[in-house]
Design an enzyme around this catalytic site. Structure first.
Site, PDB file in Angstrom:
ATOM      1  CB  ALA A  41      -0.933   0.006   1.211  1.00 55.67           C
ATOM      2  N   GLY A 100       1.649   3.080  -5.945  1.00 59.28           N
ATOM      3  CA  GLY A 100       0.980   2.391  -7.036  1.00 59.28           C
ATOM      4  C   GLY A 100      -0.465   2.026  -6.778  1.00 59.28           C
ATOM      5  NE  ARG A 142       9.554  -5.359   0.308  1.00 63.92           N
ATOM      6  CZ  ARG A 142      10.386  -5.712  -0.660  1.00 63.92           C
ATOM      7  NH1 ARG A 142      11.475  -6.403  -0.391  1.00 63.92           N
ATOM      8  NH2 ARG A 142      10.129  -5.373  -1.919  1.00 63.92           N
ATOM      9  CG  ASN A 173      -1.586  -3.997  -4.517  1.00 62.29           C
ATOM     10  OD1 ASN A 173      -1.892  -3.961  -5.704  1.00 62.29           O
ATOM     11  ND2 ASN A 173      -0.691  -3.161  -3.989  1.00 62.29           N
ATOM     12  CE1 TYR A 204       4.632  -9.523 -12.657  1.00 61.83           C
ATOM     13  CE2 TYR A 204       4.031  -9.370 -14.974  1.00 61.83           C
ATOM     14  CZ  TYR A 204       3.824  -9.020 -13.657  1.00 61.83           C
ATOM     15  OH  TYR A 204       2.797  -8.155 -13.328  1.00 61.83           O
ATOM     16  N   PRO A 240      -4.767  -6.043 -14.641  1.00 57.02           N
ATOM     17  CG  PRO A 240      -4.113  -4.437 -13.136  1.00 57.02           C
ATOM     18  CD  PRO A 240      -4.146  -5.915 -13.320  1.00 57.02           C
ATOM     19  CD  GLU A 289       7.345   3.594  -6.479  1.00 56.85           C
ATOM     20  OE1 GLU A 289       7.776   2.533  -5.964  1.00 56.85           O
ATOM     21  OE2 GLU A 289       7.242   4.653  -5.842  1.00 56.85           O
TER      22      GLU A 289
END
Length: 255
Positions: free
Chosen positions: A13, A16, A37, A90, A156, A186, A192
């Site tokens: 959070a 982005g 973090r 997220n 990825y 998305p 970022e």
């Protein structure tokens, strides 16, 4: 029934999508548990949103790669806010654009541990609180990379195909309980993400050259809309791209 002011936990959070979701949902009266973090960022965000919207907000450090960190964050958040209704898994990243055989262990482990293991750990820790509340909603944040693989993105893409599989499996496993499951996937979006992936500001900007991509708030709106749907409605999956992106490989650039 969905409470008037749901308590929403969001990982990643600090920037982005996660930050945009926090801002949009706070404006709708949701209470927030914000984790990242970079704890100083989420603490500042929580303080700002509390003052602006009169909501309750908890901010804490969490590294979704580590079970103890996730369990502690979720437990502290639920205790501080009086429970949880929504979990948004997220936190995620891409690291490098390697061909499969070139991928270093460091990048391989970063993506799989964050994008797959971290999602499992976040939802596993949050579900008991949703069940206790009697109403809940789980959000996976996937990607178009989980629908169509591409060169230089093998690991990825594999991680995001994994996210899609987990979302679909959890939807089956929770059938019969009053807990909704949604995956928001998305395409090109300005956050970022490319800076982290490419580790080069100029290369990151070039990704979006000549394109009007999604913004973080476009993706946050998908979460808000799904959350506010009537209780009998489950939005299983939202695949969202900007108009300029027809597919992973077909993008219109105005250059």
């Amino acid at each position: 029934m969905r409470p008037e002011h749901p308590i929403v936990l969001i990982t990643g959070a600090s920037s982005g999508f996660g930050e945009a979701m926090a801002r949009l949902l706070a404006s709708q009266g949701c209470h927030l548990a914000l984790g990242a973090r970079r704890v100083e960022r989420v603490q500042a965000l929580a303080d700002e949103l509390t003052k602006a919207h009169g909501i309750k907000a908890f901010a804490g450090a969490v590294d979704t790669r580590h079970t103890a960190s996730v369990d502690a964050f979720v437990a502290e958040a639920a205790a501080a806010l009086g429970g949880l209704h929504v979990v948004v898994a997220n936190a995620g990243l891409a690291s490098g654009t390697y061909k499969l055989w070139e991928t270093p262990d460091e990048d391989l482990e970063a993506m799989m541990r964050t994008n797959v293991e971290g999602v499992v750990k976040t939802i596993r820790a949050g579900l008991p609180h949703l069940r206790k509340a009697g109403w809940g909603h789980v959000f996976f944040i996937g990607s178009t990379a989980g629908h169509q693989p591409y060169e230089g993105g093998s690991v990825y893409c594999a991680s995001k195909f994994g996210v899609k599989a987990m979302a679909q499996s959890l939807r089956l496993e929770l059938n019969g309980e009053q807990i909704r499951v949604t995956s928001v996937d998305p395409g090109m979006a300005v956050t970022e993400f490319s800076d982290v992936r490419l580790k080069d500001g100029d290369k990151a900007k070039a990704v979006y050259q000549g394109v009007k991509p999604l913004t973080a708030f476009d993706v946050a709106e998908c979460v808000r809309w799904s959350l506010m749907a009537p209780d009998h409605v489950n939005i299983d999956e939202i695949l969202v791209k900007c108009v300029d992106q027809a597919s992973v490989h077909k993008v219109h650039r105005r250059i």
